[in-house]
Design an enzyme around this catalytic site. Structure first.
Site, mmCIF file in Angstrom:
data_model
loop_
_atom_site.group_PDB
_atom_site.id
_atom_site.type_symbol
_atom_site.label_atom_id
_atom_site.label_comp_id
_atom_site.label_asym_id
_atom_site.label_seq_id
_atom_site.Cartn_x
_atom_site.Cartn_y
_atom_site.Cartn_z
ATOM 1 N N GLU A 1 -62.024 18.934 -63.649
ATOM 2 C CA GLU A 1 -61.116 19.642 -64.558
ATOM 3 C C GLU A 1 -59.860 18.826 -64.866
ATOM 4 O OE1 GLU A 1 -61.025 23.844 -63.746
ATOM 5 O OE2 GLU A 1 -58.902 23.890 -64.225
ATOM 6 N N ASP A 2 -59.341 18.137 -63.881
ATOM 7 C CA ASP A 2 -58.000 17.545 -64.027
ATOM 8 C C ASP A 2 -57.920 16.024 -63.932
ATOM 9 O OD1 ASP A 2 -56.939 20.109 -64.283
ATOM 10 O OD2 ASP A 2 -56.642 20.339 -62.145
#
Ligand code: ZN
Length: 183
Positions: free
Chosen positions: A64-65
């Site tokens: 996600e990051d």
């Protein structure tokens, strides 16, 4: 490959990929502190018997990051770990409100391992929100965040009573603090 070697590799992978990230609270804690907290919570919940869930916890925000890819995680840590990480990853093509609703909707259908990681993630996030809240968040926004986390966790219940109790405590402590005027 031994579980301990995989664990050390996952810790190094996560620490390196998240190296420039900090938590969004006033203390701006290093991101890896969040990952180690989530990993410890699931390790304790499974009494250290499930390396896959602990390694997935360390890696749960990499898709996600960071620039890490599913293939990379699958290749280095195997399909079981990659599947749990994928389950704990929001689809960033969706708008924020949709992503948040999706977390509520999808929680009940998550795999048992993903449920543990999601639950531990919410415990860690609510604790951070109390100890080190984002400086620019008004009380109403913090309260909304707590209520949302509570709604997600409603769909995760039944997986681990101890983690659920830790979540409930973090929720109650945080809400009491907000009712007391916030900090
Ligand atoms: Zn997280």
């Amino acid at each position: 490959m031994t579980a301990l070697l995989d664990f050390a590799r996952a810790l190094e992978f996560a620490a390196t990929r998240h190296i420039d990230q900090r938590r969004k609270g006033v203390r701006a804690e290093p991101y890896v502190n969040h990952l180690s907290e989530v990993a410890l919570l699931v390790a304790e919940a499974t009494e250290g018997k499930d390396p896959v869930v602990v390694i997935a916890a360390l890696l749960h925000d990499t898709l996600e990051d960071t620039d890490a890819s599913y293939e990379e995680i699958e290749q280095q840590f195997g399909p079981e770990v990659a599947a749990v990480v994928a389950e704990t990853t929001d689809d960033k093509r969706l708008r924020k409100a949709e992503r948040k609703q999706r977390q509520i909707d999808m929680a009940p259908t998550a795999s048992p391992r993903a449920k543990l990681v999601k639950l531990a993630d919410k415990i860690s996030n609510l604790r951070s929100m109390s100890v080190s809240p984002p400086a620019d968040w008004p009380i109403a926004r913090k309260a909304e965040y707590f209520e949302w986390a509570h709604a997600v966790v409603a769909g995760l219940r039944g997986i681990d009573a101890r983690l659920e109790a830790l979540f409930d405590r973090a929720y109650q402590d945080g809400m009491a603090q907000l009712r007391g005027g916030g900090k």
